[in-house]
Design a protein around this motif. Structure first.
Motif, short mmCIF file in Angstrom:
data_model
loop_
_atom_site.label_atom_id
_atom_site.label_comp_id
_atom_site.label_asym_id
_atom_site.label_seq_id
_atom_site.Cartn_x
_atom_site.Cartn_y
_atom_site.Cartn_z
N GLY A 25 41.99 40.90 50.76
CA GLY A 25 41.18 42.11 50.98
C GLY A 25 39.76 41.76 51.40
O GLY A 25 39.36 42.01 52.54
N GLU A 26 39.02 41.12 50.49
CA GLU A 26 37.64 40.73 50.81
C GLU A 26 37.62 39.75 51.99
O GLU A 26 36.63 39.67 52.70
N GLY A 27 38.70 39.05 52.17
CA GLY A 27 38.78 38.06 53.25
C GLY A 27 38.92 38.69 54.62
O GLY A 27 39.01 37.98 55.63
N ASN A 40 40.06 32.95 50.19
CA ASN A 40 40.43 33.81 49.05
C ASN A 40 39.23 34.58 48.52
O ASN A 40 38.08 34.22 48.76
N PHE A 41 39.51 35.62 47.75
CA PHE A 41 38.47 36.22 46.90
C PHE A 41 39.11 36.62 45.58
O PHE A 41 40.01 37.45 45.53
N HIS A 42 38.65 35.99 44.50
CA HIS A 42 39.20 36.31 43.18
C HIS A 42 38.09 36.66 42.19
O HIS A 42 38.36 36.78 40.99
N GLY A 43 36.86 36.80 42.65
CA GLY A 43 35.78 37.15 41.74
C GLY A 43 34.62 36.19 41.85
O GLY A 43 34.57 35.36 42.77
N ARG A 44 33.70 36.26 40.87
CA ARG A 44 32.42 35.58 41.04
C ARG A 44 32.00 34.67 39.90
O ARG A 44 30.83 34.29 39.82
N ASN A 79 38.56 43.25 30.73
CA ASN A 79 37.71 44.31 31.29
C ASN A 79 37.65 44.19 32.82
O ASN A 79 38.34 44.89 33.52
N GLY A 80 36.81 43.30 33.33
CA GLY A 80 36.69 43.17 34.77
C GLY A 80 37.78 42.30 35.38
O GLY A 80 38.51 41.60 34.66
N GLY A 81 37.86 42.34 36.71
CA GLY A 81 38.89 41.58 37.42
C GLY A 81 38.73 40.07 37.25
O GLY A 81 39.70 39.37 36.95
N ALA A 82 37.50 39.58 37.44
CA ALA A 82 37.29 38.13 37.37
C ALA A 82 37.70 37.60 35.99
O ALA A 82 38.22 36.49 35.87
N GLU A 83 37.47 38.41 34.98
CA GLU A 83 37.82 38.01 33.62
C GLU A 83 39.34 37.80 33.51
O GLU A 83 39.80 36.85 32.85
N ALA A 84 40.10 38.66 34.15
CA ALA A 84 41.56 38.52 34.11
C ALA A 84 41.99 37.29 34.92
O ALA A 84 42.95 36.60 34.54
N VAL A 85 41.30 37.01 36.01
CA VAL A 85 41.64 35.81 36.79
C VAL A 85 41.39 34.57 35.92
O VAL A 85 42.22 33.65 35.87
N GLU A 86 40.28 34.56 35.21
CA GLU A 86 39.97 33.43 34.31
C GLU A 86 41.07 33.29 33.25
O GLU A 86 41.47 32.18 32.89
N GLY A 142 43.64 44.93 37.81
CA GLY A 142 42.31 45.44 37.45
C GLY A 142 42.02 46.71 38.23
O GLY A 142 42.93 47.50 38.48
N LYS A 143 40.79 46.87 38.62
CA LYS A 143 40.32 47.99 39.43
C LYS A 143 40.98 49.33 39.06
O LYS A 143 40.57 49.97 38.11
N ALA A 144 42.00 49.78 39.80
CA ALA A 144 42.56 51.12 39.60
C ALA A 144 43.17 51.30 38.21
O ALA A 144 43.35 52.44 37.76
N VAL A 194 47.47 33.45 44.38
CA VAL A 194 47.38 34.01 45.73
C VAL A 194 47.19 35.52 45.70
O VAL A 194 47.65 36.20 44.77
N GLU A 195 46.48 36.05 46.70
CA GLU A 195 46.43 37.50 46.92
C GLU A 195 47.55 37.84 47.91
O GLU A 195 47.69 37.15 48.92
N PRO A 196 48.29 38.92 47.69
CA PRO A 196 49.36 39.26 48.64
C PRO A 196 48.80 39.66 50.01
O PRO A 196 49.43 39.43 51.04
N VAL A 229 50.04 36.14 41.05
CA VAL A 229 49.63 37.01 42.15
C VAL A 229 48.50 37.92 41.70
O VAL A 229 48.61 38.64 40.71
N ASP A 230 47.40 37.84 42.43
CA ASP A 230 46.22 38.66 42.14
C ASP A 230 46.39 39.99 42.86
O ASP A 230 46.18 40.09 44.08
N GLU A 231 46.81 41.01 42.11
CA GLU A 231 47.02 42.35 42.68
C GLU A 231 45.88 43.28 42.27
O GLU A 231 46.05 44.50 42.22
N ILE A 232 44.73 42.69 41.97
CA ILE A 232 43.59 43.50 41.53
C ILE A 232 43.23 44.56 42.58
O ILE A 232 42.97 45.72 42.24
N GLN A 233 43.26 44.16 43.83
CA GLN A 233 42.90 45.11 44.88
C GLN A 233 44.12 45.78 45.51
O GLN A 233 44.05 46.93 45.95
N THR A 234 45.25 45.08 45.54
CA THR A 234 46.42 45.61 46.25
C THR A 234 47.36 46.39 45.35
O THR A 234 48.26 47.07 45.85
C1 LIG Z 1 41.67 40.34 44.80
C2 LIG Z 1 40.50 40.43 43.88
N1 LIG Z 1 40.48 39.68 42.77
C3 LIG Z 1 39.46 39.73 41.90
C4 LIG Z 1 38.37 40.56 42.12
C5 LIG Z 1 37.22 40.57 41.13
O1 LIG Z 1 37.23 41.75 40.41
P1 LIG Z 1 35.89 42.19 39.61
O2 LIG Z 1 34.86 42.51 40.66
O3 LIG Z 1 36.33 43.39 38.82
O4 LIG Z 1 35.49 41.04 38.76
C6 LIG Z 1 38.36 41.36 43.26
C7 LIG Z 1 37.21 42.24 43.54
O5 LIG Z 1 36.99 42.71 44.62
C8 LIG Z 1 39.45 41.30 44.17
O6 LIG Z 1 39.48 42.03 45.27
#
Ligand SMILES: Cc1ncc(COP(=O)(O)O)c(C=O)c1O
Length: 403
Positions: free
Chosen positions: A200-202, A143-147, A107-114, A257-259, A195-197, A228-233
């Motif tokens: 974004g949040e950074g 980095n930013f990969h979720g919470r 569902n959410g991005g962080a879940e996919a990172v996990e 994720g996201k889009a 890694v994020e390519p 590669v975390d392409e959730i935002q990119t």
């Molecule tokens: C690169 C990246 N990974 C993971 C996440 C986390 O996604 P979510 O907020 O859907 O858990 C984000 C959210 O901004 C993100 O930008």
């Protein structure tokens, strides 16, 4: 607007009933269409945030809305103990879209990172021969990969972790953009490099050219997974389908994720090879809503719209136009304008107003945007934006940054 509630009342109610984990601007959204948003008082805005890249297709895209309504009226949720055609075709289409073989939906991005972290650890123990409980994942500073607790355990932002410990062990941080640091950090226990390519949040931090390619080679040489975390990119944001495509890099796992949810639902996935995803056996991982038919149908339509409307190609042109004109703004407050495609950061100089204050002023002018880090204004409109809308935004951005 709900009867008898003024905007001031609504802002007060939000502070009374909502946990204060966001510092929201006082904009109360009522409805939206394409790149435009209207608040409860009828004020019009242009969306320069697009739900942190969830709204690549703009608001209320007719095809995506139709897909959502169609499937909601047919079957929305089906537990993974059973199958649905939507789930099967979603997996097939997303795997093919990514040039990969298998998909694990969530569902959410962080879940996919996990999910990716669990996959990498199990792969390390069952395929690479790392001793149990010793696997390490290398991540980047800033980095930013979720919470989730595990993800914030490898954050370098003190607020994200300091009062939420103890940290989950098994991660090591290296500077972003430094392939030599990756080479130096790898040991026989290293399972993966996450890694994020582009960070974004950074603060929209773009690594040096060739960075991802070099990381790809280092990971191959050392039998380390490149995640590669392409959730935002992903999905056209940077002018290619994936930001990795700028360097012709294929990771071992994409985190998406996201889009993918078409801007209407949370849909995420980990996508990779059959060999890698097959390390999971039934019971290893799961999610009640992951891969539900409603989400899958919407995501399939999102992929169709991306292709049909050639959004990534469009972004190459509109992103270049936007960046070029932003760079022409002569303002003593601007330190740097940087970006790729429609993922743009305007860094303002230290000592003056911070990005949060600039965003407040931009919002008053009708430009919805947000700060990232203290000094970066993030500009990331829906990918469907046209040049007239960009000009409308540019005029207001110039006004705010020069007065
Ligand atoms: C690169 C990246 N990974 C993971 C996440 C986390 O996604 P979510 O907020 O859907 O858990 C984000 C959210 O901004 C993100 O930008």
């Amino acid at each position: 607007m709900e009867e008898n509630y003024s905007k001031t009342d609504l802002v007060w109610l939000s502070k009374f009933y909502l946990a204060p984990n966001y510092n929201s601007y006082p904009v109360i959204v009522d409805w939206a269409s394409g790149c435009k948003v209207w608040d409860v008082e009828g004020k019009e805005y242009i969306d320069m945030l697009s739900g942190y890249s969830a709204l690549n297709f703009g608001h209320v895209h007719p095809k995506i809305t139709r897909a959502l309504l169609y499937q909601a009226d047919k079957v929305a949720v089906c537990p993974r103990k059973f199958l649905s055609e939507e789930l099967i075709f979603f997996a097939k289409e997303l795997a093919e879209f990514c040039g990969m073989e298998m998909v694990l939906p969530s569902n959410g991005g962080a879940e996919a990172v996990e999910t990716a972290i669990k996959l990498a650890r199990k792969w390390a123990y069952t395929k690479k021969g790392v001793s149990k409980n010793r696997a390490k994942i290398i991540t980047c500073e800033n980095n930013f990969h979720g919470r989730t607790v595990t993800i914030v355990s490898f954050s370098s932002e003190p607020q994200y972790i300091d009062l939420f410990g103890p940290r989950t062990p098994g991660f090591k941080k290296i500077p972003f953009g430094d392939a030599g640091a990756l080479r130096g950090a790898i040991t026989s226990d290293t399972a993966a490099f996450l890694v994020e390519p582009i960070q974004g949040e950074g603060g929209i931090v773009i690594p040096p050219d060739g960075y991802l390619k070099e990381c790809r080679e280092i990971c191959y040489e050392n039998n380390v997974l490149l995640i590669v975390d392409e959730i935002q990119t992903g999905f056209g944001r940077t002018g290619k389908m994936f930001a990795c495509d700028h360097e012709n890099v294929k990771p071992d796992l994409y985190i998406l994720g996201k889009a993918l949810g078409g801007g209407v639902l949370p849909v995420s996935a980990v996508v990779g090879s059959r060999e890698l995803l097959s390390v999971f056996v039934p019971g290893d991982h799961g999610s009640t809503f992951g891969g539900n038919p409603l989400a899958c149908h919407v995501a399939r339509e999102a992929l169709n719209v991306l292709r049909e409307e050639r959004l990534a190609e469009r972004v190459l042109e509109t992103g270049e136009y936007f960046l070029r004109h932003l760079r022409k703004i002569k303002s003593p407050s601007i330190k740097e304008v940087r970006g790729r495609g429609l993922l743009i950061g305007i860094e303002v100089k230290f000592g003056g107003l911070d990005a949060h204050e600039y965003c407040k002023r931009l919002i008053e002018e009708g430009v919805l945007c947000s700060d990232t880090k203290r000094y970066v204004i993030r500009i990331a409109p829906p990918l469907i934006i046209n040049k007239a809308e960009i000009d409308w935004a540019l005029e207001r951005i110039e006004k705010v940054l020069t007065t």
